[in-house]
Design an enzyme around this catalytic site. Sequence first.
Site, PDB file in Angstrom:
ATOM      1  N   LYS A  31     -24.482  21.792  36.697  1.00  0.00           N
ATOM      2  CA  LYS A  31     -25.314  21.816  35.492  1.00  0.00           C
ATOM      3  C   LYS A  31     -24.909  20.689  34.523  1.00  0.00           C
ATOM      4  O   LYS A  31     -25.734  19.957  34.001  1.00  0.00           O
ATOM      5  CB  LYS A  31     -25.108  23.171  34.793  1.00  0.00           C
ATOM      6  CG  LYS A  31     -26.369  23.787  34.278  1.00  0.00           C
ATOM      7  CD  LYS A  31     -26.117  25.181  33.744  1.00  0.00           C
ATOM      8  CE  LYS A  31     -27.054  26.167  34.399  1.00  0.00           C
ATOM      9  NZ  LYS A  31     -26.991  27.500  33.832  1.00  0.00           N
ATOM     10  N   GLU A 147     -29.360  36.481  19.655  1.00  0.00           N
ATOM     11  CA  GLU A 147     -30.433  35.497  19.831  1.00  0.00           C
ATOM     12  C   GLU A 147     -31.744  36.208  20.144  1.00  0.00           C
ATOM     13  O   GLU A 147     -31.762  37.122  20.957  1.00  0.00           O
ATOM     14  CB  GLU A 147     -30.047  34.542  20.978  1.00  0.00           C
ATOM     15  CG  GLU A 147     -31.034  33.452  21.222  1.00  0.00           C
ATOM     16  CD  GLU A 147     -31.363  32.681  19.941  1.00  0.00           C
ATOM     17  OE1 GLU A 147     -30.469  32.071  19.365  1.00  0.00           O
ATOM     18  OE2 GLU A 147     -32.548  32.707  19.520  1.00  0.00           O
ATOM     19  N   CYS A 259     -33.986  39.771  30.101  1.00  0.00           N
ATOM     20  CA  CYS A 259     -33.543  40.568  28.949  1.00  0.00           C
ATOM     21  C   CYS A 259     -33.983  42.026  28.979  1.00  0.00           C
ATOM     22  O   CYS A 259     -33.138  42.915  29.031  1.00  0.00           O
ATOM     23  CB  CYS A 259     -34.014  39.898  27.672  1.00  0.00           C
ATOM     24  SG  CYS A 259     -33.197  38.316  27.402  1.00  0.00           S
ATOM     25  N   LYS A 320     -43.112  35.418  33.391  1.00  0.00           N
ATOM     26  CA  LYS A 320     -44.061  35.003  32.359  1.00  0.00           C
ATOM     27  C   LYS A 320     -44.262  33.500  32.455  1.00  0.00           C
ATOM     28  O   LYS A 320     -43.518  32.823  33.172  1.00  0.00           O
ATOM     29  CB  LYS A 320     -43.596  35.436  30.972  1.00  0.00           C
ATOM     30  CG  LYS A 320     -42.358  34.738  30.462  1.00  0.00           C
ATOM     31  CD  LYS A 320     -42.181  35.127  29.009  1.00  0.00           C
ATOM     32  CE  LYS A 320     -40.980  34.471  28.403  1.00  0.00           C
ATOM     33  NZ  LYS A 320     -40.811  34.822  27.020  1.00  0.00           N
TER      34      LYS A 320
END
Length: 428
Positions: A31, A147, A259, A320
Amino acid sequence: MIGAGYVGLVSGACFADLGNNVWCVDKDKRKINLLNNGKIPIYEPGLSELVQKNYNSERLKFTTNLKTAVMESDLIFICVGTPTQKKTNSADLKYVFKSASEIRNYINKFKIIITKSTVPVTTGDKIESIVSKKVNKNFFEIVSNPEFLREGEAIRDFRFPDRIVVGSDSQKVIKKMKTLYDPLVRKGAKFFSTNRRGAELIKYAANAFLATKISFINEIANLCEKTGTSVEQIAIGMGLDQRIGSRFLRAGPAYGGSCFPKDTKAITVTGDKFKTNLSIIKSVIKSNENRKRYLTERIKSILSNKIKGKKIAFLGVTFKPNTDDMRQSSSLYMLPYLVKKGAFVSYYDPSGKKEVFSKLTNVKYFDNIKDACKKTDLIIIHTEWEEFKALDFKKLSKKRNFKIYDMRNLYSSVLMKKKGYSYFSIGR
Ligand SMILES: NC(=O)c1ccc[n+]([C@@H]2O[C@H](COP(=O)([O-])OP(=O)(O)OC[C@H]3O[C@@H](n4cnc5c(N)ncnc54)[C@H](O)[C@@H]3O)[C@@H](O)[C@H]2O)c1
């Protein structure tokens, strides 16, 4: 920022854009290499440009070296994952605690250590005790700043949040946090401070409530299908009541993502731990599991219970639009089920091919809508990406009598019927 995932990378880039000097630390070398070579490891609209701009101005840096980053920083945000612990359904806090025990080695001056990761109420107390094993309490403060950004809208959500929640028992620290967020507060964001445990719980309560809203309208949609009513009309009628509000009342597949599924599970475990039965959230979890089966059964009935040998095209597989995140997407349940029953599944998703399906036989990725839908018996719109909103279906499938199952109600059922399509949708 410890952890350069969806939350750490987006927040890091946005904080840098406000003029701060930001280190993004990740233990994942791949990453960090990508980021240092101008590539973005995740799909998030606008992020690439923002990272590039702040990287070039040297306000945003990427490293695997936690030591340098911690020593040079005043504020340290823990943004690592808190996935579901399979055996217990609680939030697995090993990455959070590992970060805390690494950070404590490099506290060379007063530091504010902030959990942005979603962590169960009282986790801040545990982080405090981990750090204080090595560092005098006068040299650090543990703060909760959950968050609320949404993937796909993350940059906008950072810049224009509904609210910023900060939890600390120290007024001095809350003041410092307010200074950090001042550019957003000046543009109208609400800054809400409470104690640390309170901020931790707000995050879970908010997510559980939103998940409840989705499951609620999904169940109402089932009733609409049986009573000749339209769920959209019901949602409008309900949402006009300001106590209810119209947002998050859109029926569709089971909620997914990184989440809601994990946070609803985790909060019920926390409830049990504190001998409080969160029965509403428990039934939301069940309802959402049922939803996956319910829609899959509906696919079966649309195909007259004959799945074997049928060609099915999925448009969108992510949970989504505007994200590449596959975590807990309902497609992860549907595709394996359908191929197990003998279907041939093709799929297209604007965020690309999904590794998780590559081991399944009879599942094929196409890099465009047309090829994915050619010769298909059933087109399923699973995710509401923009490019699925104005399709000319006649040009898509060469099969006669092909069917369309629109799980996002992107099209008008009246118009689709007028055009002669065999069209099915949700809650209508
Ligand atoms: N993704 C969202 O939309 C979202 C929104 C709000 C809150 N959250 C919460 O934020 C947290 C992070 O979520 P995410 O989606 O960004 O996760 P993610 O998996 O995308 O990123 C987490 C990163 O942390 C890194 N990491 C783990 N341990 C580390 C360590 N010791 N040192 C350095 N790096 C380490 C991982 O390599 C990974 O890159 C979770 O608690 C999540 O619930 C996520």
